[in-house]
Scaffold this active site. Structure first.
Site, PDB file in Angstrom:
ATOM      1  N   TRP A 148       4.172   1.047  10.404  1.00  0.00           N
ATOM      2  CA  TRP A 148       3.291   1.754   9.471  1.00  0.00           C
ATOM      3  C   TRP A 148       3.997   2.947   8.845  1.00  0.00           C
ATOM      4  O   TRP A 148       5.185   3.152   9.044  1.00  0.00           O
ATOM      5  CB  TRP A 148       2.000   2.157  10.200  1.00  0.00           C
ATOM      6  CG  TRP A 148       0.991   1.035  10.267  1.00  0.00           C
ATOM      7  CD1 TRP A 148       1.193  -0.279   9.985  1.00  0.00           C
ATOM      8  CD2 TRP A 148      -0.392   1.163  10.633  1.00  0.00           C
ATOM      9  NE1 TRP A 148       0.025  -0.985  10.157  1.00  0.00           N
ATOM     10  CE2 TRP A 148      -0.956  -0.127  10.557  1.00  0.00           C
ATOM     11  CE3 TRP A 148      -1.201   2.218  11.035  1.00  0.00           C
ATOM     12  CZ2 TRP A 148      -2.304  -0.363  10.839  1.00  0.00           C
ATOM     13  CZ3 TRP A 148      -2.539   1.980  11.322  1.00  0.00           C
ATOM     14  CH2 TRP A 148      -3.084   0.698  11.219  1.00  0.00           C
ATOM     15  N   ASN A 208       0.838  -1.200   0.000  1.00  0.00           N
ATOM     16  CA  ASN A 208       0.000   0.000   0.000  1.00  0.00           C
ATOM     17  C   ASN A 208       0.873   1.250   0.000  1.00  0.00           C
ATOM     18  O   ASN A 208       1.644   1.433  -0.960  1.00  0.00           O
ATOM     19  CB  ASN A 208      -1.124  -0.035   1.046  1.00  0.00           C
ATOM     20  CG  ASN A 208      -0.719  -0.271   2.472  1.00  0.00           C
ATOM     21  OD1 ASN A 208      -0.159  -1.304   2.806  1.00  0.00           O
ATOM     22  ND2 ASN A 208      -1.013   0.660   3.348  1.00  0.00           N
ATOM     23  N   ASP A 209       0.810   2.108   0.977  1.00  0.00           N
ATOM     24  CA  ASP A 209       1.377   3.463   0.878  1.00  0.00           C
ATOM     25  C   ASP A 209       2.852   3.524   0.452  1.00  0.00           C
ATOM     26  O   ASP A 209       3.664   2.754   0.973  1.00  0.00           O
ATOM     27  CB  ASP A 209       1.329   4.165   2.240  1.00  0.00           C
ATOM     28  CG  ASP A 209       0.033   3.974   2.976  1.00  0.00           C
ATOM     29  OD1 ASP A 209      -0.923   3.430   2.414  1.00  0.00           O
ATOM     30  OD2 ASP A 209      -0.021   4.378   4.157  1.00  0.00           O
TER      31      ASP A 209
HETATM   32  N1  DQQ Z   1      -1.711   3.024   5.785  1.00  0.00           N
HETATM   33  C1  DQQ Z   1      -2.560   4.125   6.107  1.00  0.00           C
HETATM   34  C2  DQQ Z   1      -1.734   4.890   7.084  1.00  0.00           C
HETATM   35  C3  DQQ Z   1      -1.056   3.837   7.862  1.00  0.00           C
HETATM   36  C4  DQQ Z   1      -0.746   2.821   6.827  1.00  0.00           C
HETATM   37  C5  DQQ Z   1      -2.954   4.913   4.903  1.00  0.00           C
HETATM   38  C6  DQQ Z   1      -0.815   1.394   7.288  1.00  0.00           C
HETATM   39  O1  DQQ Z   1      -2.502   5.740   7.905  1.00  0.00           O
HETATM   40  O2  DQQ Z   1       0.114   4.284   8.504  1.00  0.00           O
HETATM   41  O3  DQQ Z   1      -3.255   4.078   3.818  1.00  0.00           O
HETATM   42  O4  DQQ Z   1      -0.422   0.539   6.251  1.00  0.00           O
END
Ligand code: DQQ
Length: 547
Positions: A88, A27-28
């Site tokens: 995270w 993800n991010d």
């Molecule tokens: N993804 C969220 C964040 C977090 C992370 C945003 C966890 O707030 O830190 O997509 O994978």
């Protein structure tokens, strides 16, 4: 080059030039930076499965050109009481003496969110492979007025005139979303500012805040610490409840540690977004090698979790985008970084082609599943556009009510991407033009409703309005198509829409590309260039495989 394919063999949706790990969930984007000749991208990764996990790590890849990547070992993994339940998102900052530092959110043994510091083990390693967690971690714990499980995602830090570092962190208190500011002399001991840097009612948590200056008179990017009379500031917030990245232009009042946005968040389509399709948890960095600000965003899947498990992977990063302030001062412009053009291969050009009502023209001779298209449409009869009062009109709804086959006066016209020969599958990226009070406005749509014969997909149609310059009578559209992603840049990057599509017929060589006009009035293809795109190289150290 040995091809390490650790995912299922039948992969019609795997991309060829977008960043993705070799397998499992991403993800991010985290901590992107340029450091001594090397670009680094860290990312949220579940190394165990193609779904989000409860032991997230920081994946790490490096590149010399932001297009071809070498995957390294994970940079940060859960190991200590303060991050044992996941590492995270967070950001990188280059400290004094050219020392990079990472601040990231740890999910601790009590499932509280805390901020931690990690530093490179060996600064002489050009890839900064190993990162050491600081002995004083956690360096920030949830302050009063912030929920312990909604305190996350430290931004890149900036330095004030008093030589102190500042960083912002996303938070929540009840229904209120907040961005809170911390200060530090040494990057280890941090003090919270009692007043929120930014707050929004009824939005809930602000994720992944990004805060940076933009020049008011240049497309060049700026170091995050720059503050002077010729800059404005941008605060970007990823609102979890909406799953979109919103940005605010505004004034940073540094002596009060306050950001005053030009416009308030309204929760309507008039709020500015980086992208009106799928694009979330984005993060920018200043590339001092080329004096530009670059933005990465996570582009999630639109298929089911079961599909992702079957594919063995989920999640893409957008093509990195250069970002700067539009001449109007009212919005940002985004454009794919110039390095993506290195992948351009066979080229097709069309010029001066009139598209009468109902025309569909094939752009043949290129690899339509893997292509970069740049087209300039001329609208000779702009004055005849039909009337629309856009106030209170939701552009996304307008796009989904009238699909690309329904005629207006000017438009719909645009491209049919990843289309099957019989057009039963097609993703229409197109424009309609309207006359409003004292101006012309464009509606840009990306219509996924006919993107696949498959039923089990999120086929939301996306759309947004933009202003048209009546003096030029042209509209441009650039789209990057890569098997299951379509990134569209309207009006030279004023408006962007990214979508994910999963055709069942229009796959690889069976995919086609068309230009069309279903508007009553003619439009002209002033110039269209399309380039088949080569594969980017993505692989582990010592082995390279295709993306
Ligand atoms: N993804 C969220 C964040 C977090 C992370 C945003 C966890 O707030 O830190 O997509 O994978």
């Amino acid at each position: 080059m040995s091809s390490i394919n650790m995912v299922n063999q039948n992969q019609p949706y795997r991309t060829s030039y977008h960043f993705q790990p070799q397998q499992n969930w991403m993800n991010d984007p985290n901590g992107p930076m340029y450091y001594k000749g090397v670009y680094h991208l860290f990312y949220q990764h579940n190394p165990e499965a193609a779904t989000f996990g409860d032991r997230m790590v920081w994946g790490h890849s490096v590149s010399y050109d932001l297009i071809n990547w070498i995957h390294l070992n994970h940079a940060i993994e859960p190991s200590e009481p303060y991050d044992i339940n996941s590492c995270w998102s967070g950001s990188a900052t280059i400290l004094e003496g050219e020392k990079p530092a990472i601040l990231y959110t740890g999910i601790d043994e009590n499932k509280h969110q805390v901020q931690n510091l990690a530093l490179p083990k060996d600064l002489s390693d050009p890839f900064l492979r190993e990162w050491v967690k600081h002995p004083q971690n956690p360096v920030m714990t949830p302050p009063s007025g912030v929920e312990v499980d909604n305190f996350r995602d430290p931004s890149t830090a900036w330095k004030g005139g008093d030589r102190k570092w500042r960083v912002v962190i996303g938070a929540q208190n009840g229904d209120e979303g907040k961005v809170i500011l911390y200060q530090s002399d040494d990057f280890v001991n941090w003090t919270v500012d009692p007043n929120p840097f930014y707050a929004s009612d009824n939005t809930r948590v602000c994720e992944c805040p990004d805060f940076f200056p933009v020049s008011i008179n240049s497309t060049n990017g700026l170091d995050t610490s720059i503050q002077n009379a010729s800059v404005r500031h941008v605060l970007k917030i990823s609102y979890l409840t909406r799953q979109h990245d919103y940005y605010f232009l505004g004034k940073y009042v540094s002596d009060q540690e306050n950001f005053i946005p030009d416009t308030k968040f309204t929760g309507t389509s008039s709020d500015l977004r980086f992208d009106y399709g799928k694009f979330y948890a984005s993060k920018s960095f200043f590339d001092y090698a080329k004096n530009r600000r670059i933005l990465w965003g996570w582009v999630n899947e639109s298929d089911t979790s079961q599909d992702d498990i079957h594919k063995g992977w989920a999640g893409l990063q957008s093509i990195p985008r250069q970002v700067w302030l539009d001449k109007s001062g009212k919005r940002l412009i985004q454009w794919p970084i110039e390095e993506v053009e290195k992948l351009r291969d066979k080229q097709i050009t069309i010029t001066g082609e009139k598209l009468t009502t109902g025309s569909t023209l094939e752009v043949s001779g290129i690899t339509a599943s893997q292509v970069d298209v740049d087209v300039l449409f001329e609208i000779p009869e702009l004055e005849s556009a039909e009337w629309l009062d856009p106030s209170g009109v939701d552009p996304e709804l307008l796009c989904s009510q009238g699909d690309a086959s329904i005629s207006g006066t000017i438009g719909p016209f645009g491209l049919l991407a990843l289309a099957s020969k019989d057009l039963t599958e097609q993703t229409a990226v197109y424009f309609r033009i309207y006359k409003a009070l004292n101006k012309y406005i464009g509606l840009m749509c990306s219509d996924q409703s006919r993107s696949s014969l498959r039923q089990d997909l999120d086929k939301t149609t996306y759309g947004t309005f933009f202003d048209i310059d009546p003096n030029v009578k042209t509209i441009s559209l650039r789209i990057l198509i890569d098997h299951s992603i379509i990134e569209s840049f309207g009006e030279e990057g004023k408006v962007c829409i990214t979508s994910r599509v999963y055709p069942s017929l229009a796959i690889d060589k069976e995919a086609n590309l068309y230009v069309f006009n279903n508007g009553i009035k003619n439009v002209v293809i002033s110039k269209l260039n399309a380039w088949s795109m080569k594969q980017a190289l993505l692989g582990n150290e010592g082995h390279n495989s295709s993306a």
